[in-house]
Scaffold this motif. Structure first.
Motif, PDB file in Angstrom:
ATOM      1  N   LEU A 186       0.822  -1.216   0.000  1.00  9.00           N
ATOM      2  CA  LEU A 186       0.000   0.000   0.000  1.00  9.00           C
ATOM      3  C   LEU A 186       0.848   1.255   0.000  1.00  9.00           C
ATOM      4  CD1 LEU A 186      -2.784  -0.575   2.682  1.00  9.00           C
ATOM      5  CD2 LEU A 186      -3.064  -0.415   0.215  1.00  9.00           C
TER       6      LEU A 186
ATOM      7  N   VAL B 259      -4.849   5.744   2.259  1.00  7.82           N
ATOM      8  CA  VAL B 259      -4.244   5.321   0.993  1.00  7.82           C
ATOM      9  C   VAL B 259      -4.157   6.503   0.036  1.00  7.82           C
ATOM     10  CG1 VAL B 259      -4.969   2.911   1.216  1.00  7.82           C
ATOM     11  CG2 VAL B 259      -6.422   4.528  -0.008  1.00  7.82           C
TER      12      VAL B 259
ATOM     13  N   ILE C 108      -7.076  -3.366  -0.563  1.00  3.04           N
ATOM     14  CA  ILE C 108      -6.203  -3.158   0.585  1.00  3.04           C
ATOM     15  C   ILE C 108      -5.132  -4.244   0.700  1.00  3.04           C
ATOM     16  CG2 ILE C 108      -7.502  -4.370   2.381  1.00  3.04           C
ATOM     17  CD1 ILE C 108      -6.444  -0.802   2.866  1.00  3.04           C
TER      18      ILE C 108
ATOM     19  N   VAL D 237      -7.557   4.599  -5.004  1.00  2.00           N
ATOM     20  CA  VAL D 237      -9.006   4.494  -4.845  1.00  2.00           C
ATOM     21  C   VAL D 237      -9.662   4.362  -6.217  1.00  2.00           C
ATOM     22  CG1 VAL D 237     -11.077   5.621  -3.930  1.00  2.00           C
ATOM     23  CG2 VAL D 237      -8.879   5.898  -2.747  1.00  2.00           C
TER      24      VAL D 237
ATOM     25  N   ILE E   3     -12.066  -2.975   0.219  1.00  2.00           N
ATOM     26  CA  ILE E   3     -12.918  -2.210   1.133  1.00  2.00           C
ATOM     27  C   ILE E   3     -13.803  -1.313   0.281  1.00  2.00           C
ATOM     28  CG2 ILE E   3     -12.987  -0.423   2.905  1.00  2.00           C
ATOM     29  CD1 ILE E   3     -10.427  -1.585   4.015  1.00  2.00           C
TER      30      ILE E   3
ATOM     31  N   SER F  78      -7.405   2.248   5.163  1.00  7.28           N
ATOM     32  CA  SER F  78      -8.072   2.696   3.934  1.00  7.28           C
ATOM     33  C   SER F  78      -8.284   4.205   3.905  1.00  7.28           C
ATOM     34  CB  SER F  78      -9.403   1.960   3.744  1.00  7.28           C
ATOM     35  OG  SER F  78     -10.360   2.393   4.678  1.00  7.28           O
ATOM     36  N   ARG F  79      -8.305   4.832   5.061  1.00  2.00           N
ATOM     37  CA  ARG F  79      -8.466   6.291   5.108  1.00  2.00           C
ATOM     38  C   ARG F  79      -7.195   7.029   4.709  1.00  2.00           C
ATOM     39  NH1 ARG F  79     -11.056   5.090  10.353  1.00  2.00           N
ATOM     40  NH2 ARG F  79      -9.176   5.926  11.315  1.00  2.00           N
TER      41      ARG F  79
ATOM     42  N   SER G 277     -13.950   2.151  -3.935  1.00  2.00           N
ATOM     43  CA  SER G 277     -13.371   0.978  -3.288  1.00  2.00           C
ATOM     44  C   SER G 277     -11.848   1.038  -3.316  1.00  2.00           C
ATOM     45  CB  SER G 277     -13.864  -0.306  -3.950  1.00  2.00           C
ATOM     46  OG  SER G 277     -13.427  -0.369  -5.282  1.00  2.00           O
ATOM     47  N   VAL G 278     -11.245   0.294  -2.397  1.00  2.00           N
ATOM     48  CA  VAL G 278      -9.792   0.235  -2.286  1.00  2.00           C
ATOM     49  C   VAL G 278      -9.391  -1.232  -2.147  1.00  2.00           C
ATOM     50  CG1 VAL G 278      -7.804   0.812  -0.843  1.00  2.00           C
ATOM     51  CG2 VAL G 278      -9.644   2.467  -1.125  1.00  2.00           C
TER      52      VAL G 278
ATOM     53  N   PHE H  28      -7.471  -2.653   8.606  1.00  2.00           N
ATOM     54  CA  PHE H  28      -7.685  -2.340   7.200  1.00  2.00           C
ATOM     55  C   PHE H  28      -8.590  -1.125   7.010  1.00  2.00           C
ATOM     56  CE2 PHE H  28      -6.952  -7.043   5.925  1.00  2.00           C
ATOM     57  CZ  PHE H  28      -5.580  -6.860   5.999  1.00  2.00           C
TER      58      PHE H  28
END
Length: 153
Positions: free
Chosen positions: A11, A116, A129, A121, A145, A113-114, A126-127, A109
């Motif tokens: 990531l 990345v 992860i 994205v 996610i 995700s906040r 969606s991501v 996760f």
């Protein structure tokens, strides 16, 4: 037969991670001391065990991405790293995980995700992860996610 899966994370994270965020990630990968903030510790692995007197107690939180060295089921080597890059941070990890750990991983996760990089994205928000594969499967499946929900393969 084992319920072990290989988890691979690669990531790119934004440069605006706070010092506390970096410290937590270093703890999660086994490269730093445990954070003192309860919210951060809630993203660690806590187990219920039976002590010597027969009482059930919770363990102190433990990192979830700190396996290092020879793998047990997936062959190769396990490990994690967090590196500063020209544009932010890069988190890389290869771990063996059991489904019992999924709930704890979800907390981590969702938090990750906040942070990345926006290029990670997808147009639908969606991501991806991580990638996951049962140790006997040849192919990885994306772990995504979407709408604050971890979609396990």
């Amino acid at each position: 037969m084992a319920d072990i899966s290989e988890l691979v994370i690669s990531l790119d994270l934004r440069s605006d991670l706070s010092g506390e965020d970096v410290a937590e990630l270093l703890w999660q990968i086994g490269r730093g001391p445990a954070p003192t903030d309860e919210d951060r510790l809630s993203r660690g692995l806590v187990e219920v065990i039976e002590d010597e007197s027969g009482e059930f107690v919770c363990t102190d939180p433990a990192p979830v991405l700190d396996q290092a060295g020879p793998a047990w089921k997936v062959d190769g080597v396990l490990g994690s790293s967090l590196e500063k890059t020209a544009t932010g941070w890069h988190l890389a990890s290869r771990q063996e995980v059991h489904p019992d750990l999924y709930e704890t991983l979800e907390e981590l996760f969702l938090w990750l995700s906040r942070y990345v990089e926006s290029a990670t994205v997808a147009p639908d928000g969606s991501v991806e992860i991580a990638r996951l594969r049962w140790y006997e499967d040849p192919d990885f499946q994306p772990l995504v996610i979407r709408d604050d929900t971890v979609l396990w393969p």
